[in-house]
Write an enzyme that holds these catalytic residues in place. Structure first.
Site, PDB file in Angstrom:
ATOM      1  N   GLU A 136      74.787 -85.473 104.660  1.00 25.17           N
ATOM      2  CA  GLU A 136      73.569 -85.742 105.434  1.00 25.17           C
ATOM      3  C   GLU A 136      72.303 -85.429 104.633  1.00 25.17           C
ATOM      4  O   GLU A 136      71.265 -85.107 105.191  1.00 25.17           O
ATOM      5  CB  GLU A 136      73.552 -84.956 106.763  1.00 25.17           C
ATOM      6  CG  GLU A 136      74.755 -85.211 107.663  1.00 25.17           C
ATOM      7  CD  GLU A 136      74.889 -86.652 108.099  1.00 25.17           C
ATOM      8  OE1 GLU A 136      73.923 -87.421 107.983  1.00 25.17           O
ATOM      9  OE2 GLU A 136      76.000 -87.016 108.547  1.00 25.17           O
ATOM     10  N   LEU A 137      72.433 -85.523 103.321  1.00 26.81           N
ATOM     11  CA  LEU A 137      71.345 -85.202 102.397  1.00 26.81           C
ATOM     12  C   LEU A 137      70.850 -83.757 102.600  1.00 26.81           C
ATOM     13  O   LEU A 137      69.692 -83.443 102.343  1.00 26.81           O
ATOM     14  CB  LEU A 137      70.177 -86.200 102.545  1.00 26.81           C
ATOM     15  CG  LEU A 137      69.445 -86.551 101.244  1.00 26.81           C
ATOM     16  CD1 LEU A 137      70.371 -87.275 100.281  1.00 26.81           C
ATOM     17  CD2 LEU A 137      68.222 -87.439 101.527  1.00 26.81           C
TER      18      LEU A 137
END
Lengths: 468, 407
Positions: free
Chosen positions: A150-151
């Site tokens: 999710e970065l």
């Protein structure tokens, strides 16, 4: 010179079937829903392959063939690669063809798309290594730039990546940490000396990923020419425009009828019309440009919703309960040295399971703000916790058997030949060493202050603890 | 604006959710400056005068009495005892009449009342008052709103409805200017079964009381001390309420977790049948019948329970899970309920899916965090479900009808 660094993230989780409390102890298949609904993993992979992976790869291959300058990056979770191998091998082949051009870079990631870095660095490292082996095996390359689930990003993650030899790391280019500065330059993570951080230009990325098909949007319908103009307008105030998005934006989040494939097909040409515009992979980008300043992110930053934090995964009690329950098991799970158990435990770490339990906006009645194959966050939690209870039972059985064997006989390990006992020996033993090495620099584990609360939960008072 | 309202029951008389809903809505309408003339069929004590009348209360809320003992949930042909007069010694002369007869009588009175009173809109609650509403409309020419708290299909829990009630519903809906339902679930029944045009039906979800309750000392302390968990059913024991599914789920639960006790609090025509069923299924040790609990006893039971189950087969709204939440207890509710449309923080199950109901019961006992969260977030969500909001919607409906009439 202005270069564009596109990056597409490919991922599918192993969704847990509606696993009931009565199944505990009698069913060790948590991911084999065959209902033909959104909980049926094969069904989903086949559906998304048809809508997104196959048509998008055709367009991307076409573009690589037509434009020698065109370059981009991909990242894969191990869980999606495993599912391609099982359910859609032709999709995997088409990705291999793209990578074989030498102009498509693959990024490092966790194998199980997990949040392990924030719960257990040793486990995180094992997943990154497993991922690296898988990428090497399927694509013959070694990733040099890291992106986390999710970065998600924090200073200490950048430091970990630097210490482990990565040249770059990706993060959201968020105003809170950038201030007046532009995301279109490279920055140095706070506390690091060598590694560079590539920041997502969220405005331009989300124009494609989220807004493209929205008829209410001012710029709808967006064509490639206009979009290319927006990018060209950064000439002179930036070096790299980093467009990071879910791969499934093409054809799945934005359906074919929005015109997304035509847009993708003509975008490189429109961008390359400007003589001073090009493409670079992530590694080329970090090798081409110097940093212009420091990016200091003391708290977790993600690319999710408007808060850009982890609250969609860890924001409520059931999410934290499930996360703590699964990481609490780490030691026992590793002690089983049982490949199937360890792998199942990791599949349950995939962040999507916790996302499905999100109740963040449900009070507004906006239940559709979050996509979930479950009817409610509570259904997701119950299925997950029941499956985890079964796993816990299996773990305690294996650990007890192992202890018994070790106590009663001095049988050497070679004699344990049943298939369940086959262990990824290098992996497990290596990991034990890593644990000792990494632990001292570990941030204090959240497990400690939870201990008391966890002990009061009946679920954790399994037979296993009684036997110890 | 003045509203002539017809209702069948009103607190504090001990009835179901209808009276509670009429009370909550009426009070908030009055707060918004609407004058409510509330017509009830029988002389009874009413609640709230002391609270919402203030100085102008007498003027705002006028009670008109007839002489019926209410019982709205019965079938049309079931009878009620009615005092029709007094003999020379002053003793009441009691006669039995059917609900249907009473509804017609009520309508007869209504046409007189409608001529005596001045008002702008007519609002009739539940099927027993529909005829009264229609009569008042015919007598006065004022616009009519019918407020649907339940339908014959809910009461029958099937398509096998009481034809005489269905006839009243159908004819009254046709006569009404607007029909208000307490949920989208009920609106769908009206559109599908009564063929009411969808645009004629407005959904106004019921509100609920969100005040912090008085905390009582819990009951069943000896069971709790033994580590038993308490699962509560509270409501009428009738086919509509799905108590039989609750008992079947209890059997499934006890098979895997014997430390669970099921409490059935309520009354109703299926009581004997359910008691027999409990015996036949060997659950006598695990199921307690608490009788009908009211007020403090009911609150105490809500507070004692670890989990409440509302297994309704067809529930137009369903106040029970909201009452339970107010007392700090989470619920399992069926998808066949209106409240499921507004309450996110409950476990939801199809009434017939006994296995899943049992799974939800056992799972939420095993993982207590889920119960904590449903209560905390559910209470937060309840703050948005006030009667005030319902009254706002009702007032808008009144106004739209007045515009329609004047223009």
């Amino acid at each position: 010179m202005l270069t564009v660094c596109p990056y597409f993230h490919v991922h599918q989780p192993y969704r847990v079937k509606p696993y009931r409390v009565f199944d505990i102890g009698s069913d060790d298949q948590y991911f084999n829903d065959q209902s033909g609904t959104d909980l049926d993993n094969r069904f989903i992979v086949e559906k998304v392959a048809e809508k997104s992976y196959r048509p998008t790869n055709r367009v991307l291959k076409e573009l690589l063939d037509r434009h020698p300058e065109f370059r981009f990056n991909l990242s894969f979770s191990g869980t999606v690669l495993d599912q391609f191998e099982a359910y859609a091998p032709d999709v995997l082949e088409s990705f291999q063809e793209l990578v074989a051009t030498g102009r498509v870079e693959i990024l490092a990631d966790t194998y199980h798309h997990s949040l392990a870095f924030f719960y257990s660095v040793p486990e995180f490292k094992r997943q990154v290594e497993k991922h690296e082996r898988k990428i090497k095996k399927l694509f013959g390359v070694k990733p040099r730039v890291f992106r986390n689930t999710e970065l998600s990003y924090r200073n200490d993650l950048a430091k970990w990546c630097e210490d482990n030899g990565y040249l770059g790391i990706m993060a959201e280019g968020w105003d809170k940490y950038l201030g007046w500065r532009s995301p279109n330059y490279l920055y140095r993570p706070a506390g690091c000396k060598k590694i560079k951080v590539l920041l997502k230009n969220y405005k331009l990325s989300d124009d494609i990923a989220f807004r493209f098909g929205n008829k209410e949007w001012d710029s709808w319908p967006l064509n490639a020419e206009t979009y290319a103009d927006w990018i060209h307008s950064h000439h002179g105030d930036g070096e790299t425009v980093n467009l990071f998005m879910d791969y499934e934006s093409f054809g799945e989040h934005q359906w074919e009828d929005t015109g997304i494939f035509d847009f993708l097909r003509s975008l490189p040409e429109m961008l390359l019309r400007h003589p001073d515009t090009g493409f670079k992979t992530a590694t080329e980008t970090v090798q081409s440009y110097d940093v212009t300043g420091e990016y200091d992110v003391p708290d977790v930053l993600t690319w999710a919703d408007t808060d850009r934090d982890l609250t969609a995964w860890t924001g409520n009690d059931i999410q934290r309960d499930a996360l703590n329950a699964i990481y609490y098991m780490e030691k026992d799970v590793m002690a089983t040295k049982n490949r199937s158990i360890i792998e199942t435990w990791r599949k349950l770490q995939t962040s999507d399971h916790f996302y499905y339990m999100c109740t963040k906006w449900s009070n507004d009645g906006d239940v559709h703000a979050y996509f979930s194959p479950y009817q409610s966050p509570y259904d997701a939690y119950i299925a997950f916790m029941n499956a985890l209870s079964d796993l816990q039972l299996r773990v305690s059985q294996v650990v007890a058997e192992r202890r018994e064997k070790e106590a009663s006989t001095e049988t050497p390990h070679e004699t344990m030949t049943s298939e369940e006992e086959v262990v990824e020996t290098e992996n497990v033993e290596e990991s034990v060493q890593i644990e000792q090495k990494v632990n001292p620099v570990n941030p204090p584990s959240p497990r400690k202050w939870w201990q008391k609360i966890l002990d009061s939960i009946p679920f954790l008072k399994s037979p296993q603890q009684g036997e110890v | 604006m003045r509203v002539l309202t017809f209702g069948w029951e009103f607190p504090p008389s001990k009835n179901g959710g209808l009276g509670v809903a009429c009370y909550g809505l009426t009070q908030q309408l009055i707060n918004k400056g609407i004058e409510v003339i509330f017509v009830l069929p029988k002389t009874q004590e009413t609640r709230g005068n002391a609270r919402f009348v203030f100085a102008d209360q007498e003027r705002l809320l006028k009670m008109v009495h007839t002489d019926v003992t209410p019982g709205p949930y019965n079938q049309a042909k079931s009878t009620v005892d009615v005092i029709v007069g007094y003999d020379k010694a002053g003793n009441p002369i009691v006669k039995s009449r059917s609900i249907l007869e009473e509804a017609h009588r009520f309508a007869h009175h209504a046409s007189f009342i409608a001529k005596e009173e001045e008002f702008d809109v007519i609002h009739a609650h539940d099927w027993t008052s529909y005829l009264a509403g229609v009569a008042a409309k015919l007598a006065s020419g004022k616009p009519l709103i019918l407020h649907v708290h339940a339908t014959s299909f809910d009461q029958a829990a099937s398509d096998n409805v009481d034809p005489s009630i269905y006839k009243i519903e159908k004819e009254a809906f046709d006569m009404a200017d607007k029909v208000v339902t307490v949920s989208g679930f009920t609106k769908e029944i009206l559109v599908k079964k009564h063929h009411v045009p969808a645009e004629k039906v407005e959904v106004v979800h019921n509100g609920c009381d969100t005040e912090e309750p008085i905390w009582h000392t819990p009951v069943l302390q000896n069971l709790k001390n033994q580590g038993k968990k308490i699962i509560l059913y509270h409501g009428r024991i009738s086919i509509q309420k799905g108590v039989d599914y609750f008992v079947k789920a209890a059997r499934r639960v006890v098979d895997v977790d014997p430390d669970v006790v099921f409490v059935i609090s309520g009354w109703g025509d299926m009581k004997t049948q359910v008691i027999d069923m409990v015996g036949e299924m060997g659950l006598s040790k695990h199921v307690l019948f608490a009788g009908a609990l009211w007020e403090e006893d009911r609150d105490r039971m809500y507070q004692t329970a670890d989990l409440v189950v509302m297994p309704s087969v067809s529930e137009p709204f369903g106040l029970v899970p909201l009452e339970a939440l107010q007392h700090g207890t989470p619920s399992i509710i069926t998808k066949q309920s209106g409240v499921a449309e507004v309450l996110t923080h409950a476990l939801k199950v199809d009434f017939w899916d006994v296995d899943e109901m049992a799974n939800q019961i056992v799972s939420s006992l095993r993982y207590p965090v889920i119960r904590q969260q449903m209560v905390r977030e559910g209470k937060e969500q309840m703050k948005g479900m006030s009667w005030q909001r319902a009254a706002d919607k009702v007032r808008q409906i009144y106004q739209s009808l007045l515009q329609y009439v004047t223009s």
